[in-house]
Design an enzyme around this catalytic site. Structure first.
Site, PDB file in Angstrom:
ATOM      1  N   GLU A  27      -4.649  -4.938  11.128  1.00  0.00           N
ATOM      2  CA  GLU A  27      -3.621  -3.910  11.271  1.00  0.00           C
ATOM      3  C   GLU A  27      -3.848  -3.143  12.572  1.00  0.00           C
ATOM      4  O   GLU A  27      -4.655  -2.212  12.609  1.00  0.00           O
ATOM      5  CB  GLU A  27      -3.708  -2.924  10.102  1.00  0.00           C
ATOM      6  CG  GLU A  27      -3.542  -3.569   8.743  1.00  0.00           C
ATOM      7  CD  GLU A  27      -3.081  -2.552   7.710  1.00  0.00           C
ATOM      8  OE1 GLU A  27      -1.987  -2.738   7.169  1.00  0.00           O
ATOM      9  OE2 GLU A  27      -3.794  -1.564   7.468  1.00  0.00           O
ATOM     10  N   HIS A  75      -9.291   0.962   5.698  1.00  0.00           N
ATOM     11  CA  HIS A  75      -7.967   1.234   6.270  1.00  0.00           C
ATOM     12  C   HIS A  75      -8.119   2.207   7.450  1.00  0.00           C
ATOM     13  O   HIS A  75      -8.951   3.115   7.410  1.00  0.00           O
ATOM     14  CB  HIS A  75      -7.034   1.825   5.209  1.00  0.00           C
ATOM     15  CG  HIS A  75      -5.616   1.857   5.664  1.00  0.00           C
ATOM     16  ND1 HIS A  75      -5.138   2.845   6.497  1.00  0.00           N
ATOM     17  CD2 HIS A  75      -4.592   0.992   5.461  1.00  0.00           C
ATOM     18  CE1 HIS A  75      -3.869   2.588   6.773  1.00  0.00           C
ATOM     19  NE2 HIS A  75      -3.516   1.473   6.154  1.00  0.00           N
ATOM     20  N   SER A  81       4.048  -1.881  10.363  1.00  0.00           N
ATOM     21  CA  SER A  81       5.511  -1.920  10.496  1.00  0.00           C
ATOM     22  C   SER A  81       6.102  -3.295  10.172  1.00  0.00           C
ATOM     23  O   SER A  81       7.070  -3.727  10.799  1.00  0.00           O
ATOM     24  CB  SER A  81       5.947  -1.437  11.878  1.00  0.00           C
ATOM     25  OG  SER A  81       5.518  -0.105  12.088  1.00  0.00           O
ATOM     26  N   GLY A 107       2.968   2.433  10.766  1.00  0.00           N
ATOM     27  CA  GLY A 107       3.866   3.562  10.542  1.00  0.00           C
ATOM     28  C   GLY A 107       4.624   4.008  11.781  1.00  0.00           C
ATOM     29  O   GLY A 107       5.261   5.057  11.781  1.00  0.00           O
ATOM     30  N   ASN A 110       0.856  -1.184   0.000  1.00  0.00           N
ATOM     31  CA  ASN A 110       0.000   0.000   0.000  1.00  0.00           C
ATOM     32  C   ASN A 110       0.896   1.239   0.000  1.00  0.00           C
ATOM     33  O   ASN A 110       1.492   1.571   1.016  1.00  0.00           O
ATOM     34  CB  ASN A 110      -0.887  -0.046   1.251  1.00  0.00           C
ATOM     35  CG  ASN A 110      -1.688   1.225   1.458  1.00  0.00           C
ATOM     36  OD1 ASN A 110      -1.803   2.056   0.560  1.00  0.00           O
ATOM     37  ND2 ASN A 110      -2.259   1.360   2.652  1.00  0.00           N
ATOM     38  N   TRP A 111       0.980   1.886  -1.164  1.00  0.00           N
ATOM     39  CA  TRP A 111       1.898   3.034  -1.279  1.00  0.00           C
ATOM     40  C   TRP A 111       1.345   4.284  -0.604  1.00  0.00           C
ATOM     41  O   TRP A 111       2.055   5.282  -0.491  1.00  0.00           O
ATOM     42  CB  TRP A 111       2.167   3.349  -2.759  1.00  0.00           C
ATOM     43  CG  TRP A 111       2.803   2.245  -3.545  1.00  0.00           C
ATOM     44  CD1 TRP A 111       3.174   1.001  -3.096  1.00  0.00           C
ATOM     45  CD2 TRP A 111       3.144   2.284  -4.933  1.00  0.00           C
ATOM     46  NE1 TRP A 111       3.723   0.274  -4.121  1.00  0.00           N
ATOM     47  CE2 TRP A 111       3.723   1.028  -5.267  1.00  0.00           C
ATOM     48  CE3 TRP A 111       3.029   3.247  -5.933  1.00  0.00           C
ATOM     49  CZ2 TRP A 111       4.162   0.732  -6.548  1.00  0.00           C
ATOM     50  CZ3 TRP A 111       3.471   2.943  -7.214  1.00  0.00           C
ATOM     51  CH2 TRP A 111       4.041   1.698  -7.518  1.00  0.00           C
ATOM     52  N   LYS A 112       0.066   4.254  -0.228  1.00  0.00           N
ATOM     53  CA  LYS A 112      -0.581   5.434   0.378  1.00  0.00           C
ATOM     54  C   LYS A 112      -0.391   6.648  -0.541  1.00  0.00           C
ATOM     55  O   LYS A 112      -0.371   6.486  -1.755  1.00  0.00           O
ATOM     56  CB  LYS A 112      -0.051   5.672   1.799  1.00  0.00           C
ATOM     57  CG  LYS A 112      -0.169   4.390   2.636  1.00  0.00           C
ATOM     58  CD  LYS A 112       0.072   4.587   4.103  1.00  0.00           C
ATOM     59  CE  LYS A 112      -0.076   3.255   4.820  1.00  0.00           C
ATOM     60  NZ  LYS A 112       0.103   3.348   6.256  1.00  0.00           N
ATOM     61  N   GLY A 132       3.024  -1.066   4.268  1.00  0.00           N
ATOM     62  CA  GLY A 132       3.004   0.360   3.950  1.00  0.00           C
ATOM     63  C   GLY A 132       4.409   0.848   3.627  1.00  0.00           C
ATOM     64  O   GLY A 132       4.901   0.671   2.511  1.00  0.00           O
ATOM     65  N   GLY A 133       5.064   1.449   4.611  1.00  0.00           N
ATOM     66  CA  GLY A 133       6.380   2.066   4.416  1.00  0.00           C
ATOM     67  C   GLY A 133       7.368   1.208   3.635  1.00  0.00           C
ATOM     68  O   GLY A 133       8.008   1.688   2.688  1.00  0.00           O
TER      69      GLY A 133
END
Ligand code: PGA
Length: 256
Positions: free
Chosen positions: A172, A100, A218, A178, A9-11, A239-240
């Site tokens: 999540e 989300h 994370s 994050g 998920n690149w957000k 994510g990150g």
């Protein structure tokens, strides 16, 4: 056998050029370095969906898929700024995230709205990645199992069994997203097993056994393997670490 899935998920990150470069890099590494067993989903911002769809091309056969980060609860019409499920389907989207925690928190998306969004995704034949997970205060209060149960019950359990073939759950914990603070494998497994039990209670063991449940929060190459070793953790929503091709593909390899 349920699917092993690693979704990135690149957000709200990357320009188009950066996104295309990242997608190309991931695609090449996945092709060169993995055995094709894991379903890999690239989830760029809306503006990059069609270009990334072009890059993925026929690689769906090798289990590389396209995902979107959200969709409208409405079918079509005067909803400025919204993107519909039909639009997503028309640009080649396979998976859509709904629920989300960033949508729940910053856009006040609640159970009923998320149920409508989930319904749109499913009626357009796409796969749903439905996110759930508790904030820190709920974790500390010890009521996280009930909290997650309510999220699933209120938004998904009115559905018939049939669309569950296209539902993936992502657990999540909000305190892990994050923050660099990952749930321990045992903490994650406890909730994943609970989610599977809830699905079994509503739809039966056979269906519950087939639903992929992903962990997110994370997740990185250093902790992915021990999370994925748990019996009810079928993959990750990243994510990150999905913004770096090397890290993301290392997580895919940890899932093989
Ligand atoms: P993170 O995000 O990996 O950066 O914690 C996960 C997510 O929000 O899907």
């Amino acid at each position: 056998m349920r699917k092993k899935i690693v979704a990135g998920n690149w957000k709200m990150n990357t320009t188009l050029a950066e996104g295309q470069a990242l997608a190309s890099e991931v695609i090449h590494m996945v092709e060169d370095e993995t055995n094709g067993e894991v379903h890999v989903v690239l989830i760029p911002p809306f503006t990059h969906l069609y270009p990334v769809h072009k890059l993925i091309g026929s690689l769906r056969e090798k289990h590389i898929y396209l995902g979107a980060q959200d969709c409208s609860a409405h079918e079509k019409g005067a909803y400025t700024g919204e993107v519909s499920a039909a639009m997503l389907q028309s640009v080649g989207v396979d998976y859509v995230i709904v629920g989300h925690s960033e949508r729940r928190e910053y856009h006040a998306e609640g159970h009923d709205l998320l149920a409508k969004k989930a319904h749109r995704v499913l009626e357009h034949g796409m796969q749903l990645i439905f996110c759930c997970g508790e904030p820190l205060a709920i974790r500390e209060a010890g009521t996280y199992l009930e909290y997650v149960e309510t999220q699933l019950r209120e938004s998904l359990f009115a559905l018939d069994a049939e669309p569950w073939k296209r539902i993936v759950i992502a657990y999540e914990p909000v305190w892990a997203i994050g923050t660099g603070k990952t749930a321990t494998p045992e903490q994650a497994q406890e909730v994943h097993a609970h989610i599977r039990r809830l699905i079994a209670g509503r739809y039966g063991d056979a269906l519950a056994h087939e639903v992929s449940i992903l962990y997110g929060g994370s997740c990185k190459p250093e902790n992915a393997a021990e999370l994925f070793a748990q019996a009810d953790i079928d993959g990750g929503l990243i994510g990150g670490a999905s913004l770096n091709a090397r890290s993301f593909v290392d997580i895919v390899k940890a899932r093989q």
